[in-house]
Design an enzyme around this catalytic site. Structure first.
Site, PDB file in Angstrom:
ATOM      1  N   LYS A   1     -11.932   1.171  -1.784  1.00 23.84           N
ATOM      2  CA  LYS A   1     -10.926   1.850  -2.611  1.00 23.84           C
ATOM      3  C   LYS A   1     -11.451   1.937  -4.048  1.00 23.84           C
ATOM      4  O   LYS A   1     -12.333   2.739  -4.307  1.00 23.84           O
ATOM      5  CB  LYS A   1      -9.590   1.157  -2.419  1.00 23.84           C
ATOM      6  CG  LYS A   1      -9.123   1.440  -0.977  1.00 23.84           C
ATOM      7  CD  LYS A   1      -7.893   0.757  -0.493  1.00 23.84           C
ATOM      8  CE  LYS A   1      -7.624   1.214   0.947  1.00 23.84           C
ATOM      9  NZ  LYS A   1      -6.641   0.402   1.648  1.00 23.84           N
TER      10      LYS A   1
ATOM     11  N   SER B   1       0.797  -1.222   0.000  1.00 26.31           N
ATOM     12  CA  SER B   1       0.000   0.000   0.000  1.00 26.31           C
ATOM     13  C   SER B   1       0.833   1.276   0.000  1.00 26.31           C
ATOM     14  O   SER B   1       0.364   2.306  -0.468  1.00 26.31           O
ATOM     15  CB  SER B   1      -0.960   0.003   1.186  1.00 26.31           C
ATOM     16  OG  SER B   1      -0.250  -0.137   2.401  1.00 26.31           O
TER      17      SER B   1
ATOM     18  N   HIS C   1      -5.499  -2.885  -2.866  1.00 29.07           N
ATOM     19  CA  HIS C   1      -5.132  -1.927  -3.920  1.00 29.07           C
ATOM     20  C   HIS C   1      -5.065  -2.559  -5.303  1.00 29.07           C
ATOM     21  O   HIS C   1      -4.630  -1.911  -6.249  1.00 29.07           O
ATOM     22  CB  HIS C   1      -3.787  -1.271  -3.594  1.00 29.07           C
ATOM     23  CG  HIS C   1      -3.828  -0.475  -2.337  1.00 29.07           C
ATOM     24  ND1 HIS C   1      -4.316   0.810  -2.282  1.00 29.07           N
ATOM     25  CD2 HIS C   1      -3.490  -0.800  -1.068  1.00 29.07           C
ATOM     26  CE1 HIS C   1      -4.260   1.249  -1.036  1.00 29.07           C
ATOM     27  NE2 HIS C   1      -3.765   0.285  -0.276  1.00 29.07           N
TER      28      HIS C   1
HETATM   29  C1  LIG Z   1      -6.755   0.200   3.140  1.00 27.33           C
HETATM   30  C2  LIG Z   1      -6.212  -1.144   3.388  1.00 27.33           C
HETATM   31  C3  LIG Z   1      -6.879  -2.030   4.225  1.00 27.33           C
HETATM   32  C4  LIG Z   1      -8.074  -1.623   5.027  1.00 27.33           C
HETATM   33  O1  LIG Z   1      -9.217  -1.572   4.241  1.00 27.33           O
HETATM   34  P1  LIG Z   1     -10.439  -0.662   4.758  1.00 27.33           P
HETATM   35  O2  LIG Z   1     -11.591  -1.181   3.995  1.00 27.33           O
HETATM   36  O3  LIG Z   1     -10.073   0.737   4.442  1.00 27.33           O
HETATM   37  O4  LIG Z   1     -10.551  -0.921   6.230  1.00 27.33           O
HETATM   38  C5  LIG Z   1      -6.399  -3.303   4.329  1.00 27.33           C
HETATM   39  N1  LIG Z   1      -5.298  -3.690   3.682  1.00 27.33           N
HETATM   40  C6  LIG Z   1      -4.606  -2.862   2.885  1.00 27.33           C
HETATM   41  C7  LIG Z   1      -3.394  -3.360   2.172  1.00 27.33           C
HETATM   42  C8  LIG Z   1      -5.037  -1.562   2.732  1.00 27.33           C
HETATM   43  O5  LIG Z   1      -4.327  -0.715   1.980  1.00 27.33           O
END
Ligand SMILES: *Cc1c(COP(=O)(O)O)cnc(C)c1O
Length: 392
Positions: free
Chosen positions: A244, A186, A214
């Protein structure tokens, strides 16, 4: 205030002063979306270049209409856990659609991606088991590992030799083993070497959980990191988020029927938390429709990331996340402030989100960006980097 309340106040103030000294204090600032990738902050419009809304779908008219219609018809909140009052049919429909999209037997939704990772590892592992986590994996994979009560080993980032060594040394003494990694990392934007990792996992009978928060929607034809390899590299546990590229809110696990059914009974962050509101599922369903039928949309964030990297002479990106390392917290904060003055929102990323000495700008690309915006952003950043280097 009670005397215990006062000592708490003093504790918090002392801690904050320490964070200030280290440039590690965080602030949340009111920022209002005004359509596309534009936000308003302190009365100014900024081009958002750090959101994970890669396809701009949180602002898409059809996605918004689906969420609004679901809210109008079924209400704002779900009211209770799915295990208590049952879940809205949209949740089941979204699980079927995600399973079909990822090619798995089943899918299970969670309140968020973070909650999914707090749920999955502890539901499958416990004392006497072994969990191996990539050093740069997302905080919630590390948190789930610790919560499970299994022995936790951190292996070097994408270091398959290190992973093999640890598995060879430790696997035999543990009942079950599980490997946890991001698909797309990330804060760095690089990919896990899934074919090699899955081969090691098979050799050592270790289960693999890939967090593709992602990846879904934006790489591998929208199917995520698994489909960036040929043949696709498919782990038994594939989690991700609705929050996302899907522009909504919530998390998911795609896996076999037996694994999903086990988690329906055993995953505490599913059993003991309120179901997603129907609007979240409706929005994600509308987003999936868009992602499945619009290849140009899916490919646009990557195309913009490539354009930006070419402009700055950076290596070819693997995902729409491009880190620009600044080193110190102060350098990252001032570069971020300069970009804000130039009209771009790019928040500085500091420890503990990234290791010490690697504070950075993390630039993400959104299908709603114009090419001209990206060129201006690249130029503004080139100017900043040049002055930073000249000052050193
Ligand atoms: C953003 C993210 C999460 C968390 O997801 P949310 O739905 O925002 O709680 C988990 N793993 C990774 C790699 C992320 O970038």
């Amino acid at each position: 205030m009670t005397s215990a309340g006062t000592s708490l106040q003093h504790f918090a103030s002392r801690k904050l002063a320490g964070l200030d000294r280290l440039n590690l204090r965080r602030h949340t600032r009111a920022t209002e979306p005004v359509g596309g990738a534009i936000v308003a902050r302190d009365g100014r419009r900024l081009i958002n270049a750090c959101s994970n809304d890669y396809l701009g779908l949180s602002q898409d008219a059809t996605v918004i209409a689906a969420a609004a219609a679901a809210t109008r018809q079924y209400g704002a909140g779900a009211g209770a856990s799915r295990l208590v009052t049952g879940g809205h049919p949209f949740l089941f429909e979204l699980e079927r659609r995600l399973a079909a999209f990822k090619g798995t037997e089943d899918c299970l939704l969670f309140g968020s991606g973070y909650l999914a990772n707090l749920a999955i590892t502890p539901a499958l592992l416990g004392a006497g088991d072994l969990v191996l986590v990539d050093a740069l994996a997302h905080a919630c994979l590390h948190a789930g590992a610790r919560l499970s009560g299994a022995r936790v080993e951190t292996f070097g980032h994408n270091d398959m030799a290190d992973l093999d060594t640890r598995l060879t040394a430790l696997r035999g003494a543990h009942r079950h083993a599980m490997i946890l990694t991001d698909g797309v990392f990330s804060m760095d934007g690089d990919l896990a070497p899934l074919p090699a990792l899955l081969a090691l996992a098979d050799a050592h009978d270790a289960w693999t959980l890939v967090d593709d928060a992602h990846g879904i929607g934006v790489i591998g034809d929208g199917h995520g990191t698994t489909h960036c390899f040929s043949p696709p590299a498919i782990p038994p546990l594939q989690m991700g988020t609705l929050s996302k590229a899907l522009g909504s809110y919530g998390g998911y696990l795609c896996a076999s029927r037996a694994v999903c059914d086990l988690l329906r009974s055993r995953a505490r962050p599913l059993v003991f938390t309120t179901a997603l509101p129907p609007s979240c599922a409706a929005a994600a369903l509308a987003s999936l429709d868009r992602i499945e039928c619009d290849a140009a949309l899916r490919e646009r964030p990557m195309a913009l990331a490539r354009r930006f990297c070419r402009h700055l002479g950076l290596a070819e990106p693997s995902s729409p996340i491009v880190p620009v390392l600044m080193g110190s917290e102060q350098a990252a904060l001032s570069a971020s402030a300069e970009l804000e003055a130039a009209g771009f929102l790019v928040t500085a990323i500091r420890p503990p989100t990234v290791p010490r000495g690697t504070s950075r700008l993390r630039i993400t690309f959104n299908a709603a960006h114009d090419e001209a915006d990206i060129d201006r952003l690249a130029q503004a950043l080139a100017d900043i980097l040049q002055t930073t280097q000249a000052a050193e």
